[in-house]
Design a protein around this motif. Structure first.
Motif, PDB file in Angstrom:
ATOM      1  N   TYR A  47       4.195  92.178  38.130  1.00 27.40           N
ATOM      2  CA  TYR A  47       4.984  92.078  39.354  1.00 27.40           C
ATOM      3  C   TYR A  47       4.063  92.023  40.578  1.00 27.40           C
ATOM      4  N   SER A  48       3.028  92.863  40.566  1.00 25.72           N
ATOM      5  CA  SER A  48       2.082  92.871  41.679  1.00 25.72           C
ATOM      6  C   SER A  48       1.342  91.546  41.793  1.00 25.72           C
ATOM      7  N   THR A  49       1.074  90.906  40.653  1.00 26.92           N
ATOM      8  CA  THR A  49       0.435  89.591  40.654  1.00 26.92           C
ATOM      9  C   THR A  49       1.307  88.570  41.375  1.00 26.92           C
ATOM     10  N   LEU A  50       2.599  88.588  41.076  1.00 25.41           N
ATOM     11  CA  LEU A  50       3.532  87.690  41.766  1.00 25.41           C
ATOM     12  C   LEU A  50       3.544  87.945  43.264  1.00 25.41           C
ATOM     13  N   ARG A  51       3.572  89.224  43.620  1.00 20.66           N
ATOM     14  CA  ARG A  51       3.651  89.563  45.033  1.00 20.66           C
ATOM     15  C   ARG A  51       2.380  89.165  45.776  1.00 20.66           C
ATOM     16  N   ALA A  52       1.232  89.355  45.120  1.00 19.15           N
ATOM     17  CA  ALA A  52      -0.029  88.973  45.756  1.00 19.15           C
ATOM     18  C   ALA A  52      -0.077  87.482  46.048  1.00 19.15           C
ATOM     19  N   ALA A  53       0.502  86.678  45.156  1.00 18.31           N
ATOM     20  CA  ALA A  53       0.488  85.225  45.333  1.00 18.31           C
ATOM     21  C   ALA A  53       1.618  84.730  46.225  1.00 18.31           C
ATOM     22  N   GLY A  54       2.502  85.605  46.662  1.00 16.14           N
ATOM     23  CA  GLY A  54       3.639  85.187  47.474  1.00 16.14           C
ATOM     24  C   GLY A  54       4.677  84.412  46.696  1.00 16.14           C
ATOM     25  N   CYS A  55       4.761  84.657  45.375  1.00 12.96           N
ATOM     26  CA  CYS A  55       5.659  83.897  44.491  1.00 12.96           C
ATOM     27  C   CYS A  55       6.856  84.714  44.014  1.00 12.96           C
ATOM     28  N   GLU A  56       7.034  85.875  44.585  1.00 17.12           N
ATOM     29  CA  GLU A  56       8.049  86.802  44.083  1.00 17.12           C
ATOM     30  C   GLU A  56       9.463  86.222  44.141  1.00 17.12           C
ATOM     31  N   ASP A  57       9.872  85.693  45.276  1.00 18.43           N
ATOM     32  CA  ASP A  57      11.249  85.209  45.434  1.00 18.43           C
ATOM     33  C   ASP A  57      11.546  84.040  44.504  1.00 18.43           C
ATOM     34  N   GLY A  58      10.647  83.074  44.457  1.00 16.31           N
ATOM     35  CA  GLY A  58      10.872  81.918  43.596  1.00 16.31           C
ATOM     36  C   GLY A  58      10.916  82.291  42.127  1.00 16.31           C
ATOM     37  N   PHE A  59      10.058  83.229  41.720  1.00 17.08           N
ATOM     38  CA  PHE A  59      10.030  83.639  40.319  1.00 17.08           C
ATOM     39  C   PHE A  59      11.352  84.266  39.900  1.00 17.08           C
ATOM     40  N   PHE A  60      11.856  85.201  40.693  1.00 17.75           N
ATOM     41  CA  PHE A  60      13.078  85.902  40.308  1.00 17.75           C
ATOM     42  C   PHE A  60      14.327  85.041  40.492  1.00 17.75           C
ATOM     43  N   GLY A  61      14.160  83.869  41.101  1.00 18.81           N
ATOM     44  CA  GLY A  61      15.239  82.901  41.079  1.00 18.81           C
ATOM     45  C   GLY A  61      15.374  82.202  39.740  1.00 18.81           C
ATOM     46  N   LYS A  62      14.339  82.307  38.886  1.00 19.16           N
ATOM     47  CA  LYS A  62      14.342  81.661  37.570  1.00 19.16           C
ATOM     48  C   LYS A  62      14.309  82.658  36.419  1.00 19.16           C
ATOM     49  N   TYR A  63      13.677  83.828  36.643  1.00 21.93           N
ATOM     50  CA  TYR A  63      13.486  84.792  35.570  1.00 21.93           C
ATOM     51  C   TYR A  63      14.013  86.159  35.997  1.00 21.93           C
ATOM     52  N   GLU A  64      14.328  86.969  35.015  1.00 20.77           N
ATOM     53  CA  GLU A  64      14.866  88.296  35.303  1.00 20.77           C
ATOM     54  C   GLU A  64      13.795  89.363  35.378  1.00 20.77           C
ATOM     55  N   ALA A  65      12.739  89.231  34.578  1.00 19.80           N
ATOM     56  CA  ALA A  65      11.727  90.275  34.511  1.00 19.80           C
ATOM     57  C   ALA A  65      10.340  89.661  34.603  1.00 19.80           C
ATOM     58  N   ALA A  66       9.426  90.403  35.238  1.00 18.07           N
ATOM     59  CA  ALA A  66       8.035  89.952  35.388  1.00 18.07           C
ATOM     60  C   ALA A  66       7.244  90.376  34.160  1.00 18.07           C
ATOM     61  N   GLU A  67       7.163  89.471  33.192  1.00 21.53           N
ATOM     62  CA  GLU A  67       6.408  89.711  31.971  1.00 21.53           C
ATOM     63  C   GLU A  67       5.257  88.717  31.894  1.00 21.53           C
ATOM     64  N   ALA A  68       4.270  89.032  31.068  1.00 17.66           N
ATOM     65  CA  ALA A  68       3.043  88.249  31.038  1.00 17.66           C
ATOM     66  C   ALA A  68       3.303  86.751  30.851  1.00 17.66           C
ATOM     67  N   GLY A  69       4.065  86.386  29.823  1.00 23.24           N
ATOM     68  CA  GLY A  69       4.270  84.974  29.507  1.00 23.24           C
ATOM     69  C   GLY A  69       4.964  84.212  30.614  1.00 23.24           C
ATOM     70  N   THR A  70       6.029  84.799  31.165  1.00 20.81           N
ATOM     71  CA  THR A  70       6.781  84.091  32.202  1.00 20.81           C
ATOM     72  C   THR A  70       6.007  84.007  33.514  1.00 20.81           C
ATOM     73  N   VAL A  71       5.290  85.079  33.864  1.00 15.94           N
ATOM     74  CA  VAL A  71       4.500  85.051  35.103  1.00 15.94           C
ATOM     75  C   VAL A  71       3.386  84.017  35.003  1.00 15.94           C
ATOM     76  N   ILE A  72       2.682  83.980  33.878  1.00 14.06           N
ATOM     77  CA  ILE A  72       1.594  83.011  33.698  1.00 14.06           C
ATOM     78  C   ILE A  72       2.133  81.582  33.738  1.00 14.06           C
ATOM     79  N   ALA A  73       3.237  81.346  33.030  1.00 11.47           N
ATOM     80  CA  ALA A  73       3.818  80.005  33.020  1.00 11.47           C
ATOM     81  C   ALA A  73       4.231  79.578  34.428  1.00 11.47           C
ATOM     82  N   TYR A  74       4.829  80.489  35.193  1.00 11.11           N
ATOM     83  CA  TYR A  74       5.315  80.156  36.534  1.00 11.11           C
ATOM     84  C   TYR A  74       4.152  79.905  37.496  1.00 11.11           C
ATOM     85  N   MET A  75       3.090  80.700  37.383  1.00  8.92           N
ATOM     86  CA  MET A  75       1.994  80.602  38.344  1.00  8.92           C
ATOM     87  C   MET A  75       0.951  79.562  37.969  1.00  8.92           C
ATOM     88  N   VAL A  76       0.977  79.084  36.720  1.00 13.92           N
ATOM     89  CA  VAL A  76      -0.012  78.091  36.306  1.00 13.92           C
ATOM     90  C   VAL A  76       0.576  76.695  36.230  1.00 13.92           C
TER      91      VAL A  76
END
Length: 314
Positions: A47-76
C-alpha cells in the motif's frame, strides 16, 4: 524554439525519470515486504508503494486490496495507469518521435531500444520471478538516456527544457519517498529504532542510491534526522531536494537569459523554494513537522510545473 517542441522535451525527460523512479519505488517496496515477512511482521508495504508513486486512487478503482501481484502488475504494465513503467516509456517515446530532429542520435537510440525491448517482455514471467532484474534494467536504461543527453546535446534551450523535466520529476519523487517512510510505513506496533524501522530506512537510502553516501558523509549508524537532512538539504547528494532545486533554478535562469531576460512567476517560486532549502535546518523542519514540510513542497512542485508551462510551454 516552438512551445510544443519545448513541451515535448520537458515531458520526455519527466517520463523517463518517472519510469526510473517507479522502478526505484517498487524495488524498495519489494525489499521491505521481504524484510517484513522474514521478521514476522505483516505490514502495509505494498500500500505504501502505491502511495509513494501517487497511484493509490487509480489502483483502488480497479482492485480491492494492495497485494504484491496486483500492485506490481498495475505499476509496471498497466496501460490504464499513466504512471506505470510501460505508460511512462510509451509516452516518453511518443514525445521523442514528435521532436525527433531536436534529439541527438544517442538519445533516440537509447529510448527507442528501451521501448522495443519492453514490448517483447513477458509480464507474467517478470511478475512471477524476474521483477528485480527487470527493475534494475529500467534504472539502467534511464541512466543511459540521461547520460546520452547530458553528453551529446548542445547547451541551448532544448537542453535546458530537458534538464528542467528531469530535476522537477526527481525532486517530486524524493519528497514522496521520504514522506511515505516517515508518515505511513512504520507499523504502529513496531517501535521507532526497532529492527524493521532500521531496515526500512536502509531500503529508502538504497532506493535513491544513497546508502554509501550516507556513511561517507556522517560516519554514523542510520539516524532518521540525518537521513532526512541528506535527502532534503545536502547539496552534494544528487537526488536531494536542494540539489534538484539548484539545477531547476540554474536552468530557469539560463532560459531567461536565452529569451532576452524574460522572467515569470516560475523563477520567483523556484528561487524561494531553493532558498528555503539552502538556509533551512533539519531540526527546525522536524520541529514544525517533516510531513507538513514535504506535503507543502509537493504542492509547490506541482505549482512550479504549472508556472513553467504557462510561461514557456503554451
Amino acid at each position: 524554439m516552438l512551445s510544443r517542441t519545448a513541451d515535448s522535451l520537458f515531458w520526455l525527460a519527466r517520463y523517463v525519470e518517472r519510469a526510473e523512479n517507479v522502478a526505484r519505488i517498487l524495488t524498495v517496496g519489494h525489499r521491505m515486504a521481504s524484510l517484513a515477512h522474514s521478521l514476522g511482521n505483516a505490514g502495509n508495504e505494498w500500500y505504501s508503494t502505491l502511495r509513494a508513486a501517487g497511484c493509490e486512487d487509480g489502483f483502488f478503482g480497479k482492485y480491492e486490496a494492495a497485494e504484491a501481484g496486483t500492485v506490481i502488475a498495475y505499476m509496471v504494465f498497466d496501460a490504464d495507469n499513466p504512471s506505470s513503467i510501460f505508460s511512462c516509456l510509451e509516452t516518453a517515446r511518443r514525445n521523442a518521435r514528435a521532436v525527433r530532429t531536436a534529439l541527438t542520435v544517442d538519445m533516440w537510440e537509447a529510448l527507442n531500444q528501451s521501448w522495443m525491448r519492453l514490448r517483447d517482455l513477458d509480464p507474467a514471467a517478470i511478475i512471477a520471478h524476474g521483477l528485480i532484474d527487470f527493475l534494475d534494467w529500467v534504472k539502467e536504461r534511464s541512466l543511459i538516456f540521461t547520460g546520452a543527453y547530458a553528453n551529446t546535446m548542445l547547451r541551448n534551450d532544448a537542453f535546458f527544457f530537458t534538464r528542467l523535466g528531469t530535476f522537477l520529476e526527481r525532486a517530486d519523487n524524493t519528497a514522496r519517498l521520504l514522506d511515505v517512510k516517515y508518515h505511513v510505513l512504520l507499523p504502529r506496533d513496531e517501535g521507532v529504532g526497532g529492527a524493521l524501522d532500521y531496515y526500512q530506512w536502509q531500503a529508502i537510502l538504497r532506493s535513491v542510491s544513497a546508502l554509501r553516501s550516507y556513511h561517507w558523509i556522517y560516519h554514523d549508524r542510520l539516524q532518521p534526522w540525518l537521513i532526512a537532512e541528506l535527502l532534503l538539504l545536502r547539496p552534494e547528494m544528487p537526488r536531494s531536494l536542494r540539489a534538484s532545486m539548484e539545477q531547476i533554478t540554474r536552468h530557469l535562469d539560463l532560459l531567461a537569459d536565452t529569451y532576452g531576460g524574460k522572467r515569470g512567476e516560475c523563477h520567483r517560486l523556484a528561487g524561494e523554494m531553493y532558498a528555503r532549502l539552502c538556509f533551512g535546518r533539519i531540526e527546525d523542519i522536524f520541529q514544525s513537522g517533516l510531513h507538513e514540510f514535504l506535503v507543502a513542497f509537493l504542492d509547490q512542485t506541482a505549482r512550479l510545473g504549472g508556472e513553467i508551462s504557462r510561461l514557456y510551454l503554451m
